[in-house]
Design a protein around this motif. Structure first.
Motif, PDB file in Angstrom:
ATOM      1  N   ILE A 201       0.824  -1.219   0.000  1.00  0.00           N
ATOM      2  CA  ILE A 201       0.000   0.000   0.000  1.00  0.00           C
ATOM      3  C   ILE A 201       0.858   1.270   0.000  1.00  0.00           C
ATOM      4  CG2 ILE A 201      -1.914   1.215   1.144  1.00  0.00           C
ATOM      5  CD1 ILE A 201      -2.716  -1.365  -0.259  1.00  0.00           C
TER       6      ILE A 201
ATOM      7  N   GLN C 103       0.355  -4.232  10.542  1.00  0.00           N
ATOM      8  CA  GLN C 103       1.692  -4.786  10.324  1.00  0.00           C
ATOM      9  C   GLN C 103       2.617  -3.676   9.841  1.00  0.00           C
ATOM     10  OE1 GLN C 103       1.611  -8.616   8.268  1.00  0.00           O
ATOM     11  NE2 GLN C 103      -0.075  -9.322   9.532  1.00  0.00           N
ATOM     12  N   CYS C 107      -1.619   1.438   6.104  1.00  0.00           N
ATOM     13  CA  CYS C 107      -3.064   1.637   5.967  1.00  0.00           C
ATOM     14  C   CYS C 107      -3.693   2.080   7.282  1.00  0.00           C
ATOM     15  CB  CYS C 107      -3.736   0.339   5.511  1.00  0.00           C
ATOM     16  SG  CYS C 107      -3.773  -0.935   6.798  1.00  0.00           S
ATOM     17  N   CYS C 142      -1.507  -6.195   4.191  1.00  0.00           N
ATOM     18  CA  CYS C 142      -0.665  -6.988   5.097  1.00  0.00           C
ATOM     19  C   CYS C 142      -1.430  -7.975   5.972  1.00  0.00           C
ATOM     20  CB  CYS C 142       0.111  -6.074   6.033  1.00  0.00           C
ATOM     21  SG  CYS C 142       1.295  -4.992   5.247  1.00  0.00           S
ATOM     22  N   THR C 143      -2.536  -7.543   6.551  1.00  0.00           N
ATOM     23  CA  THR C 143      -3.089  -8.273   7.691  1.00  0.00           C
ATOM     24  C   THR C 143      -4.130  -9.325   7.347  1.00  0.00           C
ATOM     25  OG1 THR C 143      -4.908  -6.717   7.934  1.00  0.00           O
ATOM     26  CG2 THR C 143      -2.888  -6.216   9.145  1.00  0.00           C
TER      27      THR C 143
HETATM   28  S1  FES Z   1      -0.781  -2.954   7.717  1.00  0.00           S
HETATM   29 FE1  FES Z   1       0.282  -2.830   5.835  1.00  0.00          FE
HETATM   30  S2  FES Z   1      -1.297  -2.233   4.496  1.00  0.00           S
HETATM   31 FE2  FES Z   1      -2.356  -2.601   6.317  1.00  0.00          FE
END
Ligand code: FES
Ligand code: FES
Lengths: 788, 149, 170
Positions: A201, C103, C107, C142-143
């Motif tokens: 992201i 993580q 985001c 990530c999560t």
């Molecule tokens: S914690 Fe890495 S994009 Fe959500």
């Protein structure tokens, strides 16, 4: 187990800055006097660049420089390289084409950088880029790997006839053919492993800064391995000698492999900063990222598995065409070879395996490692073959797997790997229980009553992680060693700094690495800080990928801690006036065996520095130790994932209704973090199976180049995930760790597709299995049940 | 990426009149949606500038428009190629046929168009609609221009 | 274009600010580049990812979709203003930490700002389905969302209790 030691679900130390918005990602950093770079990229998949007219652009307001491949060549900035040599069957080396950071005379994919504008503001740079006039002569393009080698396909690089980079193989083809001749049943599959866009992201970013006074460069960069970036940019690109280049990887917002590689933009940011005498910042926007970040997967495979009459596997053969895109990215060559074919034995005893891989150039973005890198592709081949084989032979898929599991360790496969430890039956058994496999029939009937098709799919995967023993990978063509380094610095007051060559971009090393130190030294976790991501602080390191940071990175720290303990014992012996051999160290306390004499950790560390209790000639003052750890083997995490789906036969829509994962990661440092890694991996694997796919049209245009068109899993695509573990300790490193970062992405695609094919009773599915694909397969199978 | 579309219009004037309009730079300029400039460089060539918006991407295209397969007054092929700078490129053409019908003219067209770069990347779901709109608008404008004399 | 700027005034995290901006400036650019509030992130250019979510006049919006000039007089709250500096964390922030709802963290600010808004609209007892549906506009790579969903449910419950920071943010 202490509250903050190994095995404890310690809450993450790094979280505070992220949940309060005070992290420092590359784009959050601004250097005094910084200018902005904007890249003009090729809209053509393949074109000759007849001319580039920069006159009008150069006169635009705020413009500091407009640079092209011509200036890059004039300044003798070297090409980007692929660092893993693969030889073809005939012994010839892979055909690595020149990859300049700015195209020189030819554009080879949509997004190939043609020119860069550096200006006072980003808006000015972008406006000026509009004024660059490039005269392209479009050439025919090829994007499909299966078409690239065919006669008449456009030739992308002169060095590579038929667009073929290498034709590699592994295993004994004759022995496999013999095994197939004796087979009772042969299962055959044609598989497309869909092309994926990693899409961390945080988009990639770089800030280059040149200090003319001392002649040094600094690069702030979204990278997973700052030292490797420095090495490549120094030694191959030739930007500056290694000691005059500092690379800093601050907080990095996800990588999944895509931030391992050395890309054109960071090279250009550094080079441009020297040219204009100002720091130069570049941040990708998302559309740019789609055509500038390495993609993943993109294999076309034909695979066959031979069984005897009992269902024992006799052999496996596969022929794969791997798309490496328009240029060879940093580690691209290793992904479809040594990270792929070496895993084709899966969890099974397979006497003979033969795999041929042709790697090809196409007019697409370069392809390199993406979460799992080669191992998801291998797992998909093996786990689809086994599942389809079971159905074809009328056997229970779980039972067929069990029958073929490797049961004795160590186990040498026919494809290089020597598995050190595992218990595949244990994870299968536990997964079957947790998934209530027994109750599946009942659930299936219930679904049928609601007009839905229910299916259950397995994936009993294996991966080779903890990458990797340097000598072994060297013999396979790697240009680097894959050990890891660590330095443990103990301060006089007893607090500790751990410097590591690993790097974190979501994995939580600041917590897990501190847990190891807390456990070993018996000090509070808040007295430990972990330093990474800066080549000026950490001497060298190989970075984070291939689930290596626990097994390799932490082992290096453990080795340095051994040395710290040994030295601290010497200091304590002097303090306690005892023989060194009589000093015991436990829970942060040094004591003399059999006495009540002791010294606390903080006393000993202070004494190490004030050096009043010992002669500086006999024992050096201070307490700081470093270590390089080179693993003795890969590690072999393995497990069983079970996916349960409900397919709506009217629409083809697939709902994942349950997910069970039982993984064996060896010793687990922080179960909370490990579970998180598994969740994330599963989501990406489900993405590959159900919705993600980078699609190029026949002209080489990327038509899924935005978050609107490239579908990644959202929260409502996924169910709550049932994640558990079994444990066999890894004998190949001192901590017994196997690694967990890629497991989900490796296991998941096969589990999903196996579940859907089970539900619809048809094998003809390609990934991503979108509602349309599933619906079409259903029509073909003509298996729409009558409404109950 | 490529797309094709077609359509037809009935015009209340004879083919010869339509043909003349089809070759008149001023009429074409007025009818091409977003056209800012259309300069004749030869009998069959024009230099053009037009702004087009497709989804989130707005681009100013600079390029050439050429007439070929001239078959007065039965039709021709009009093709163009435009460079939209950082947004990418667009090229395409329309085969226009004029057939007498009920004292007027039946104008039928076949368009094929191709776009590349960011336009293809971001606009693909919208581009068919946008291209169709450009074509529809052009021929609707043209029909009005012809009717207006 | 450069040179042509306009003034805009608003309240950001309780402080009045005035900035001279290029009319093309988006709210997220005002926050990140003019005010150096870099907790609000940019993850896409098609308003799909939600990394940029902030609150404007008490409601969550994607700050990459509004021009700064449209927000004359508005009250803007970013992740940096959710809890007082050096004070206790907002219950939603605390819940994300406690449940490992992040993580890489990129985001996360957008997720937390969205989560607080979900609670405002849907109340304190949130089931799994509701949370997942409400997260339609936020992508986490990530999560796998599992722990984010858990965190939001827990954070919503904790916000009922109030807590100094939660009150300050409301
Ligand atoms: S914690 Fe890495 S994009 Fe959500
Ligand atoms: S940056 Fe605003 S939605 Fe992605």
């Amino acid at each position: 187990m202490s509250a903050t030691g190994i095995g404890a679900a310690v809450r993450r130390k790094e979280d505070r800055r992220f949940i309060t918005g005070t992290g420092h990602y590359t784009d959050d950093i601004n250097r005094p006097g910084q200018a902005y770079a904007y890249f003009l990229r090729s809209p053509h998949a393949h074109a000759t660049i007849k001319s580039i007219d920069i006159k009008a652009a150069s006169k635009m307001p705020g413009v500091l420089a407009v640079l092209t491949g011509a200036e890059l060549a004039a300044d003798q900035i070297g090409n980007l390289i692929c660092g893993w040599m693969i030889h073809s069957k005939d012994g010839s080396p892979m055909k690595m084409a020149a990859h300049p950071a700015l195209a020189n005379g030819k554009a080879c994919h949509v997004g190939d950088p043609i020119a860069v504008v550096v200006a006072e503001t980003l808006a000015q740079a972008r406006d000026a880029a509009e004024k660059i006039a490039v005269d392209y002569a479009a050439l025919p393009a090829v994007a499909d790997p299966a078409a690239a080698q065919k006669a008449g396909a456009p030739s992308i690089h002169d060095i590579a006839p038929n667009n073929t980079i290498y034709q590699w193989h592994l295993g004994d083809g004759k022995a496999v053919d013999a095994a197939f001749r004796s087979a009772k049943h042969v299962t055959k599959l044609d598989i497309i492993n869909n092309r994926l866009v990693p899409n961390a992201i945080e988009p990639r970013a770089a800030i280059g800064e040149y200090d003319a006074g001392v002649g040094t460069f600094t690069l702030w960069n979204t990278t997973q391995n700052p030292h490797v970036a420095r090495l490549v940019i120094a030694a191959f690109v030739g930007m500056a000698p290694e000691h005059k280049l500092r690379v800093i990887a601050p907080d990095v917002g996800g990588g999944f492999g895509s931030k391992i590689f050395i890309y054109p933009e960071e090279v250009v940011a550094l080079w441009a900063s020297k040219r204009v005498g100002r720091p130069v910042k570049w941040v990708a926007d998302r559309s740019e990222a789609f055509v500038a970040d390495a993609h993943g997967r993109d294999h076309v495979t034909h695979a066959e598995m031979a069984f005897d009459q009992e269902g024992k596997i006799l052999g496996l053969r596969a022929k794969t065409i791997a798309n490496l895109g328009a240029y060879m990215s940093t580690f691209s060559s290793s992904v479809p070879t040594y990270l792929y074919a070496t895993l084709l034995s899966g969890q099974y005893e397979i006497p003979q395996i033969y795999c041929e891989v042709d790697a090809v150039y196409t007019n697409t973005v370069p392809v390199d490692a993406y979460r799992g890198a080669g191992r998801p592709e291998a797992t998909f081949v093996v786990e689809r073959l086994v599942e389809v084989g079971a159905r074809e032979m009328g056997q229970d898929p779980a039972e067929l797997r069990r029958k073929n599991f490797i049961k004795k360790f160590p186990h040498q496969t026919p494809v290089i790997m020597a598995y050190d430890a595992g218990d595949y039956n244990a994870s299968l058994k536990k997964a079957l229980e947790l998934a209530d496999h027994k109750g599946f029939g009942k659930r299936k009937r219930e679904s049928a009553r609601n007009g839905k098709l229910r299916g259950l799919g397995f994936s009993t995967y294996i991966e080779a992680c903890g990458i990797a023993p340097s000598q072994a990978v060297g013999s396979l063509g790697a240009g680097v060693g894959l050990w890891e380094s660590a330095e443990v610095r103990v301060n006089p007051t007893g607090s500790v700094e751990v410097l590591t060559g690993s790097h974190a971009h979501g994995q939580g090393h600041e917590t897990t690495f501190a847990q190891l130190v807390s456990e070993r030294l018996g000090i509070p976790i808040d007295n430990i800080s972990v330093v990474h991501g800066d080549t000026d602080k950490v001497q060298f390191g190989m970075g984070t990928y291939g689930s290596r940071s626990g097994a390799v990175g932490m082992s290096a720290i453990a080795k340095a801690l051994d040395k710290i303990e040994a030295k601290a014992k010497k200091v304590a012996a002097h303090m306690l006036e005892a023989a060194e051999g009589d000093i015991e160290f436990k829970d942060g306390k040094f004591s003399v065996a059999g006495t009540d004499k002791s010294a606390a950790w903080g006393d000993v560390t202070l004494n190490a520095y004030i050096a009043h209790k010992f002669s500086g000639q006999e024992l050096e003052p201070g307490l700081k130790e470093g270590a390089f750890y080179d693993p003795t083997n890969f590690t072999f995490p393995a497990g069983c994932h079970i996916c349960e789906v409900e397919v709506d036969p009217e629409t083809g829509n697939t709902d994942i209704v349950a997910w069970t994962a039982v993984d064996d990661f060896g010793v687990i440092v922080n179960p909370m973090i490990v579970e998180g890694q598994v969740h994330g991996g599963i989501a990406q694997g489900v993405g590959q199976a159900l919705c993600e796919g980078a699609v190029y049209d026949k002209d080489g245009q990327l038509v899924t180049g935005s978050f609107m068109d490239y579908c990644m899993p959202r929260a409502d695509h996924l169910p709550a995930l049932r994640v558990d573990t079994t444990m066999t300790k890894c004998p190949s490193n001192p901590l017994g760790i196997k690694g967990c970062g890629e497991a989900g992405a490796i296991a998941a695609p096969a589990a999903v597709i196996n579940a859907i094919t089970d539900a619809i009773g048809s094998e003809g599915l390609t990934m991503p299995a979108t509602p349309h694909v599933v619906w079409a397969a259903l029509q073909k199978a003509n298996s729409i049940p009558k409404a109950a | 990426m490529a797309m094709t579309m077609n359509g037809e219009y009935e015009l209340p004037v004879p083919p010869q009149t339509v043909w003349e309009k089809l070759n008149d730079a001023a009429t074409l300029k007025a009818c091409i949606p977003g056209c800012e400039q259309l300069d004749k460089t030869s009998d069959t060539e024009f230099q053009a500038v037009a702004t087009v918006k497709i989804g989130p991407v707005k681009a100013k295209f600079k390029g050439k428009v050429a007439l070929s397969d001239l078959d007065p007054p039965n039709g021709y092929k009009i093709s163009g190629q435009g460079d939209g700078g950082v947004a990418g490129f667009a090229k395409g053409g329309a085969t226009v046929r004029l057939t007498p019908k009920n004292g007027g003219t039946l104008l039928s067209y076949n368009v094929d168009a191709q776009i590349g770069g960011k336009l293809a990347q971001l606009g693909q779901r919208l581009v068919n609609g946008a291209a169709k709109k450009v074509a529809d608008d052009f021929f609707a404008n043209f029909a009005n221009a012809v009717k207006a004399g | 274009m450069a040179g042509e700027t306009a003034a805009v005034s608003m309240t950001v995290n309780g402080k009045p600010i005035t900035a001279n901006v290029d009319p093309r400036t988006l709210l997220v650019q005002l926050l990140r580049e003019h005010l150096r509030l870099t907790g609000t992130h940019v993850g896409c250019d098609t308003s799909q990812c939600g990394a940029c979510v902030v609150q404007v006049n008490g409601k969550a919006i994607k700050s990459c979709t509004v021009l700064a000039l449209q927000l004359q007089g508005a009250d803007v709250l970013t992740i940096e203003g959710l809890a007082p500096a050096d004070g206790p964390l907002h219950p939603m922030q605390e819940a994300f930490r406690e449940n490992h709802g992040l993580q890489c963290g990129f985001c996360t600010p957008g997720m937390i700002m969205t989560a607080v808004d979900i609670v405002r609209r849907k109340g304190h007892d949130l089931d799994d389905r509701t949370i997942r549906e409400e997260l339609e506009g936020n992508i986490c790579r990530c999560t796998g969302y599992h722990n984010i969903v858990k965190a939001i449910a827990a954070g919503a419950r904790a916000m009922r209790g109030g807590g100094a920071a939660a009150k300050a943010a409301e």
